[in-house]
Design a protein around this motif. Sequence first.
Motif, PDB file in Angstrom:
ATOM      1  N   TYR A 115       0.902  -1.135  -0.065  1.00 30.21           N
ATOM      2  CA  TYR A 115      -0.002   0.023  -0.050  1.00 30.21           C
ATOM      3  C   TYR A 115       0.963   1.222  -0.136  1.00 30.21           C
ATOM      4  O   TYR A 115       1.665   1.460   0.697  1.00 30.21           O
ATOM      5  CB  TYR A 115      -0.876   0.126   1.316  1.00 30.21           C
ATOM      6  CG  TYR A 115      -2.017   0.932   1.072  1.00 30.21           C
ATOM      7  CD1 TYR A 115      -3.218   0.733   0.153  1.00 30.21           C
ATOM      8  CD2 TYR A 115      -2.082   2.256   1.721  1.00 30.21           C
ATOM      9  CE1 TYR A 115      -4.268   1.366   0.136  1.00 30.21           C
ATOM     10  CE2 TYR A 115      -3.091   3.408   1.438  1.00 30.21           C
ATOM     11  CZ  TYR A 115      -4.092   2.924   0.781  1.00 30.21           C
ATOM     12  OH  TYR A 115      -5.229   3.539   0.433  1.00 30.21           O
ATOM     13  N   ASP A 116       0.680   2.304  -0.919  1.00 31.29           N
ATOM     14  CA  ASP A 116       1.181   3.547  -1.249  1.00 31.29           C
ATOM     15  C   ASP A 116       0.552   4.575  -0.248  1.00 31.29           C
ATOM     16  O   ASP A 116      -0.307   5.221  -1.063  1.00 31.29           O
ATOM     17  CB  ASP A 116       1.531   3.703  -2.660  1.00 31.29           C
ATOM     18  CG  ASP A 116       2.523   4.736  -2.754  1.00 31.29           C
ATOM     19  OD1 ASP A 116       2.835   5.728  -1.951  1.00 31.29           O
ATOM     20  OD2 ASP A 116       3.266   4.777  -3.827  1.00 31.29           O
ATOM     21  N   PHE A 117       1.030   4.783   0.794  1.00 29.78           N
ATOM     22  CA  PHE A 117       0.143   5.890   1.452  1.00 29.78           C
ATOM     23  C   PHE A 117       0.159   7.308   1.045  1.00 29.78           C
ATOM     24  O   PHE A 117      -0.613   8.109   0.968  1.00 29.78           O
ATOM     25  CB  PHE A 117       0.538   5.764   2.954  1.00 29.78           C
ATOM     26  CG  PHE A 117       0.323   4.557   3.694  1.00 29.78           C
ATOM     27  CD1 PHE A 117      -0.955   4.647   4.619  1.00 29.78           C
ATOM     28  CD2 PHE A 117       1.133   3.491   3.615  1.00 29.78           C
ATOM     29  CE1 PHE A 117      -1.473   3.614   5.415  1.00 29.78           C
ATOM     30  CE2 PHE A 117       0.718   2.126   4.325  1.00 29.78           C
ATOM     31  CZ  PHE A 117      -0.542   2.401   5.211  1.00 29.78           C
ATOM     32  N   SER A 127       5.279   4.180   2.048  1.00 29.97           N
ATOM     33  CA  SER A 127       4.702   2.890   1.316  1.00 29.97           C
ATOM     34  C   SER A 127       5.226   1.778   2.292  1.00 29.97           C
ATOM     35  O   SER A 127       6.053   1.724   3.125  1.00 29.97           O
ATOM     36  CB  SER A 127       4.930   2.741  -0.180  1.00 29.97           C
ATOM     37  OG  SER A 127       6.576   2.497  -0.123  1.00 29.97           O
ATOM     38  N   ALA A 128       4.272   0.730   2.214  1.00 32.37           N
ATOM     39  CA  ALA A 128       4.470  -0.561   3.173  1.00 32.37           C
ATOM     40  C   ALA A 128       4.249  -1.712   2.532  1.00 32.37           C
ATOM     41  O   ALA A 128       3.261  -1.787   1.607  1.00 32.37           O
ATOM     42  CB  ALA A 128       3.705  -0.245   4.234  1.00 32.37           C
ATOM     43  N   MET A 129       4.918  -2.822   2.614  1.00 32.54           N
ATOM     44  CA  MET A 129       4.842  -4.113   2.174  1.00 32.54           C
ATOM     45  C   MET A 129       4.593  -5.151   3.276  1.00 32.54           C
ATOM     46  O   MET A 129       5.328  -5.297   4.012  1.00 32.54           O
ATOM     47  CB  MET A 129       5.293  -4.536   1.063  1.00 32.54           C
ATOM     48  CG  MET A 129       5.118  -5.821   0.106  1.00 32.54           C
ATOM     49  SD  MET A 129       5.842  -7.147   1.144  1.00 32.54           S
ATOM     50  CE  MET A 129       7.538  -7.236   1.112  1.00 32.54           C
ATOM     51  N   LEU A 130       3.500  -5.923   3.218  1.00 32.06           N
ATOM     52  CA  LEU A 130       3.589  -7.375   4.018  1.00 32.06           C
ATOM     53  C   LEU A 130       3.458  -8.319   3.341  1.00 32.06           C
ATOM     54  O   LEU A 130       2.528  -8.642   2.445  1.00 32.06           O
ATOM     55  CB  LEU A 130       2.417  -7.389   5.397  1.00 32.06           C
ATOM     56  CG  LEU A 130       2.251  -8.493   6.057  1.00 32.06           C
ATOM     57  CD1 LEU A 130       3.283  -8.560   7.012  1.00 32.06           C
ATOM     58  CD2 LEU A 130       1.055  -8.174   6.753  1.00 32.06           C
ATOM     59  N   ARG A 131       4.303  -9.366   3.461  1.00 30.93           N
ATOM     60  CA  ARG A 131       4.332 -10.674   2.933  1.00 30.93           C
ATOM     61  C   ARG A 131       4.346 -11.866   3.741  1.00 30.93           C
ATOM     62  O   ARG A 131       4.951 -11.673   4.733  1.00 30.93           O
ATOM     63  CB  ARG A 131       5.407 -10.910   1.868  1.00 30.93           C
ATOM     64  CG  ARG A 131       5.421 -12.022   0.999  1.00 30.93           C
ATOM     65  CD  ARG A 131       6.805 -12.142   0.198  1.00 30.93           C
ATOM     66  NE  ARG A 131       6.570 -11.145  -0.508  1.00 30.93           N
ATOM     67  CZ  ARG A 131       7.597 -10.494  -1.205  1.00 30.93           C
ATOM     68  NH1 ARG A 131       8.788 -10.486  -0.485  1.00 30.93           N
ATOM     69  NH2 ARG A 131       7.472  -9.710  -2.160  1.00 30.93           N
ATOM     70  N   TYR A 132       3.469 -12.877   3.465  1.00 32.49           N
ATOM     71  CA  TYR A 132       3.538 -14.195   4.276  1.00 32.49           C
ATOM     72  C   TYR A 132       3.858 -15.249   3.397  1.00 32.49           C
ATOM     73  O   TYR A 132       3.104 -15.610   2.261  1.00 32.49           O
ATOM     74  CB  TYR A 132       2.359 -14.179   4.952  1.00 32.49           C
ATOM     75  CG  TYR A 132       2.103 -15.624   5.945  1.00 32.49           C
ATOM     76  CD1 TYR A 132       2.758 -15.799   7.015  1.00 32.49           C
ATOM     77  CD2 TYR A 132       1.174 -16.640   5.461  1.00 32.49           C
ATOM     78  CE1 TYR A 132       2.739 -16.744   7.845  1.00 32.49           C
ATOM     79  CE2 TYR A 132       1.280 -17.781   6.331  1.00 32.49           C
ATOM     80  CZ  TYR A 132       1.871 -17.822   7.525  1.00 32.49           C
ATOM     81  OH  TYR A 132       1.904 -19.041   8.255  1.00 32.49           O
ATOM     82  N   ALA A 133       4.692 -16.379   3.703  1.00 27.50           N
ATOM     83  CA  ALA A 133       4.866 -17.204   2.711  1.00 27.50           C
ATOM     84  C   ALA A 133       5.219 -18.548   3.613  1.00 27.50           C
ATOM     85  O   ALA A 133       5.569 -18.627   4.825  1.00 27.50           O
ATOM     86  CB  ALA A 133       6.190 -17.124   2.130  1.00 27.50           C
ATOM     87  N   MET A 134       4.472 -19.716   3.054  1.00 26.70           N
ATOM     88  CA  MET A 134       4.619 -21.018   3.817  1.00 26.70           C
ATOM     89  C   MET A 134       5.488 -21.846   2.672  1.00 26.70           C
ATOM     90  O   MET A 134       5.114 -22.120   1.710  1.00 26.70           O
ATOM     91  CB  MET A 134       3.202 -21.692   4.071  1.00 26.70           C
ATOM     92  CG  MET A 134       2.511 -20.868   5.040  1.00 26.70           C
ATOM     93  SD  MET A 134       0.907 -21.461   5.299  1.00 26.70           S
ATOM     94  CE  MET A 134       0.000 -21.131   3.716  1.00 26.70           C
TER      95      MET A 134
END
Length: 492
Positions: free
Chosen positions: A407-409, A419-426
């Motif tokens: 998301y680019d605030f 801007s921020a990024m969140l990633r989750y990986a299995m």
Amino acid sequence: MKLVKMSIIAALGCSIFTVASADDAKPKRQLKGNMMEVYNVLPGKADNLVDAIADGVFYGRLRANSFKWDWKNETAKTKDNKALGLGGSMIYKTASFEGFSATAGMYFSTSPFFNMDQDEIDFAKAGKDTVSRYNVSTQDNYTLAVLGQAYLQYDFDKTSIKAGRQIFESFLTKSNDTKMIPNTFDGISVVNQNLPQTTLRGAYFWRQKLRDHATAHDVITFKDKDGNSWNNNDDSAIHKGLNFTNFKGDTNHDLIVVDMRNKSIKNLQVDVTYASVPSVISSLTGEVNYQINLGDGYSLTPGVRYMQQMDNGGGEIGGASLSGAINATNGVANGYKDGGSLDSSLYMARLTLANGPLKAQVAYSAVEDAGDIVAPWRGFPTGGYTRAMAQYNWRANTKTTAAEVKYDFGKAKLVPGFSAMLRYAMQDFDENKQGLGGVQADSNIIHMDFIEQFTPELQAKVRVGLVSADARVGGIDQDSYNEYRFELNYLF
């Protein structure tokens, strides 16, 4: 968790104290989220050679990059580590005369403190590229000053040719400039755009210069004639079986890359890449992305990528595993169906939803239960799909599921420049693939990026990686860790 909270607070602090002068003015050069460079200002044309040199453009960069790696359990092979790089670069591009121009880039990095001691430099992980481990181990030298780029360029019609040391961003070859010095290649590249909506490229490279090397080296050979692991291609994803000894001293390999991008059909992008190290390994990769407009500014883009890897002799030389410990005689016992073959494949799929400042994605990747994927050129086969920070999920029979939100605030006019990024990986690794030291255990990864663009020239970036892994065979958890990075860039 305390350090995680501190990192998030620091990132939010960046947004609170945003310099009010940050605006839409573009500098000569910008950095993308993956630190690839975008040139907004390029030199023009000159009437003679003297003016071509005089009318060139300088691109400067001051940079600081720090790393902290905290293992859950330290072992004989793992130790909490840290690194700091201070330096920058100066790139000069001449103007064009009769289609000819030139580019040279000097890069500098030094680590005066907050780094591993000489006798512990082997434990350095993410921050290892702030120095040359070879220079530290042999000379106690924590400074790198290198000629990172040096090439001649000739442009005519819709064709551009470069000869010399250069950055070549492709599926398997990237600058990956997330430390202090980019990954570059010595050779020749050609770009042609004569066909409508089509870009064709070809490259022939005979040397590579990884980010932590002062000099260029072979594109695929691990270790040198003295057995030193840090004086040839020591990329984290290197195939350790393709080493100087197994090659019997033949370390003059070449890397060939040919790719095509086509956008002839509206909203459809097709990419095809062929890469080869003759007599060792080759691959053919196809990717398709199709954007579906949903209305109200929303779009949904399904994408698929398929990579077929072909063994051209590398399996017999180094075995099926990147560890270098598997061969035709012990492959089955160590979980590989054919320990002497690098034939393999990899497929990925993703679904991306976008709307202005928002981008959300889910993705999946799976490697065939055959040989490991060979890619030591800083382009990541699962990049853009399921690869998380510092992870290499292309071992045989590995399956990964990932989700991320960006998301680019600033674009949303909520927090300027932030801007921020969140990633989750299995990650589901095949624990039957033992190899040398065992395979990495199944793991869950949380990866966060926070970027603040204070001004068009000044950027701060915080990265956090949290890895929770199962115990390996034998009952020891040696894969769980927390990693923290902080970087400052000033472009001028």
